[in-house]
Design an enzyme around this catalytic site. Structure first.
Site, PDB file in Angstrom:
ATOM      1  N   LYS A 169      -9.402   3.129  -1.665  1.00 17.49           N
ATOM      2  CA  LYS A 169      -9.634   2.527  -0.334  1.00 17.49           C
ATOM      3  C   LYS A 169     -10.958   3.016   0.245  1.00 17.49           C
ATOM      4  O   LYS A 169     -11.205   4.231   0.322  1.00 17.49           O
ATOM      5  CB  LYS A 169      -8.474   2.896   0.587  1.00 17.49           C
ATOM      6  CG  LYS A 169      -8.462   2.177   1.922  1.00 17.49           C
ATOM      7  CD  LYS A 169      -7.194   2.563   2.694  1.00 17.49           C
ATOM      8  CE  LYS A 169      -6.984   1.733   3.935  1.00 17.49           C
ATOM      9  NZ  LYS A 169      -5.703   2.095   4.608  1.00 17.49           N
TER      10      LYS A 169
ATOM     11  N   GLU B  79       0.831  -1.211   0.000  1.00 14.48           N
ATOM     12  CA  GLU B  79       0.000   0.000   0.000  1.00 14.48           C
ATOM     13  C   GLU B  79       0.874   1.274   0.000  1.00 14.48           C
ATOM     14  O   GLU B  79       1.954   1.287   0.580  1.00 14.48           O
ATOM     15  CB  GLU B  79      -0.848  -0.024   1.285  1.00 14.48           C
ATOM     16  CG  GLU B  79      -1.781   1.142   1.470  1.00 14.48           C
ATOM     17  CD  GLU B  79      -2.488   1.112   2.834  1.00 14.48           C
ATOM     18  OE1 GLU B  79      -2.046   0.394   3.760  1.00 14.48           O
ATOM     19  OE2 GLU B  79      -3.497   1.835   2.963  1.00 14.48           O
TER      20      GLU B  79
ATOM     21  N   CYS C 276      -5.593  -2.856   2.882  1.00 15.63           N
ATOM     22  CA  CYS C 276      -5.212  -2.821   4.304  1.00 15.63           C
ATOM     23  C   CYS C 276      -6.405  -2.872   5.259  1.00 15.63           C
ATOM     24  O   CYS C 276      -6.998  -3.920   5.462  1.00 15.63           O
ATOM     25  CB  CYS C 276      -4.319  -1.604   4.530  1.00 15.63           C
ATOM     26  SG  CYS C 276      -3.261  -1.770   5.986  1.00 15.63           S
TER      27      CYS C 276
HETATM   28  O1  LIG Z   1      -6.194  -2.305  10.756  1.00 18.85           O
HETATM   29  C1  LIG Z   1      -5.006  -2.221  11.098  1.00 18.85           C
HETATM   30  O2  LIG Z   1      -4.603  -2.639  12.192  1.00 18.85           O
HETATM   31  C2  LIG Z   1      -3.995  -1.612  10.193  1.00 18.85           C
HETATM   32  C3  LIG Z   1      -4.619  -0.809   9.106  1.00 18.85           C
HETATM   33  C4  LIG Z   1      -3.654   0.063   8.427  1.00 18.85           C
HETATM   34  O3  LIG Z   1      -2.516   0.164   8.816  1.00 18.85           O
HETATM   35  C5  LIG Z   1      -4.078   0.797   7.226  1.00 18.85           C
HETATM   36  O4  LIG Z   1      -5.225   0.665   6.783  1.00 18.85           O
HETATM   37  O5  LIG Z   1      -3.233   1.521   6.660  1.00 18.85           O
END
Ligand SMILES: O=C(O)CCC(=O)C(=O)O
Length: 261
Positions: free
Chosen positions: A112, A43, A146
């Site tokens: 996202k 990401e 993510c």
């Molecule tokens: O949900 C998480 O613990 C990490 C999510 C995260 O780092 C993100 O979405 O960038």
């Protein structure tokens, strides 16, 4: 049918899109040399979480990334699930995935959907609201980013179209890696699909990232774990396994959506 996937886990350089583009090119060539069908990146690989510098650093309309992927896909004859990049478009910033086939054509795009407050995404980024369902390397596929992983209802909404492979590019900090692994296994089992999740390694000003990019089969078994090093890990996805998993336990056919509020 089998597809060979390259999990390209690397140390994203903070606020340095040029250096990161160079690394993306190296990794794509390396993956193609060993016959990968698809290469997958983490990401926000162009900027890292330099959110307060996006005005200077974000990719204007995704143009630089689209051009890079077009060239790399064609030169290397490989599909690319392009992690995600910070994009500036119509006065907003997005955390955006581009997917290209080996001809360099964009076959998928995703912004996202669930913004991660803990890393201030909601203060800087606009959220997407569209699914990303596409075909790549002969496999029906879907991608998320993510934090979307924590929303099984969203993953199911997209996966129910029949995705064989679910991709999750991420920048998931080391402190929550045990949850990462469990959530990825759960998404694979409940959707009876392969999961390919690519995290980064290294540090940014706020977090340490220890990789553990994973490929998981539809029974929740880890096929490949990239460990904590910078570099590519390969996984072979045997798509014929899907029929043997979905046949005896047809969870999609047995759903009762009228009860789910
Ligand atoms: O949900 C998480 O613990 C990490 C999510 C995260 O780092 C993100 O979405 O960038």
């Amino acid at each position: 049918m089998k597809i060979k996937v390259a999990l390209a886990q690397f140390n994203v350089q903070f606020a340095d899109p040029a250096a990161n583009r160079h690394r993306i090119a190296e990794l794509t060539a390396q993956a193609a040399m060993v016959g990968a069908d698809v290469v997958v990146f983490p990401e926000m690989w162009n900027t890292g979480y330099a959110l307060d510098q996006l005005d200077q650093l974000a990719d204007e309309d995704g143009k630089a990334t689209t051009e890079l992927f077009y060239r790399l896909a064609r030169e290397n004859q490989v599909g690319i699930v392009g992690g995600s990049v910070a994009v500036k478009e119509n006065g907003h910033f997005y955390n955006r995935t581009l997917v290209v086939d080996p001809l360099g054509q964009v076959v998928g795009q995703y912004d996202k959907v669930h913004l991660f407050r803990l890393m201030n995404e909601h203060r800087y980024l606009a959220a997407g609201d569209q699914e990303n369902y596409f075909r790549l390397a002969g496999a029906s596929s879907a991608s998320f980013i993510c934090y979307d992983l924590r929303f099984p209802e969203w993953v199911r909404t997209v996966a129910r179209h029949g995705a064989a492979v679910l991709y999750f590019p991420a920048e998931w900090p080391d402190v929550r890696i045990p949850q990462w692994e469990m959530l990825l296994k759960a998404r694979a089992i409940e959707n009876q699909a392969f999961v390919v999740a690519v995290n980064r390694v290294g540090d940014d000003p706020d977090n340490h990232f220890n990789g553990h990019s994973l490929a998981i089969d539809p029974l929740g078994r880890v096929i490949a774990d990239a460990g904590e090093e910078d570099g590519i890990t390969y996984a072979e996805l045997d798509l014929d396994q899907l029929a043997t998993v979905r046949g005896p336990i047809p969870v999609f056919a047995d759903r009762r959506p009228e009860l789910y509020k």
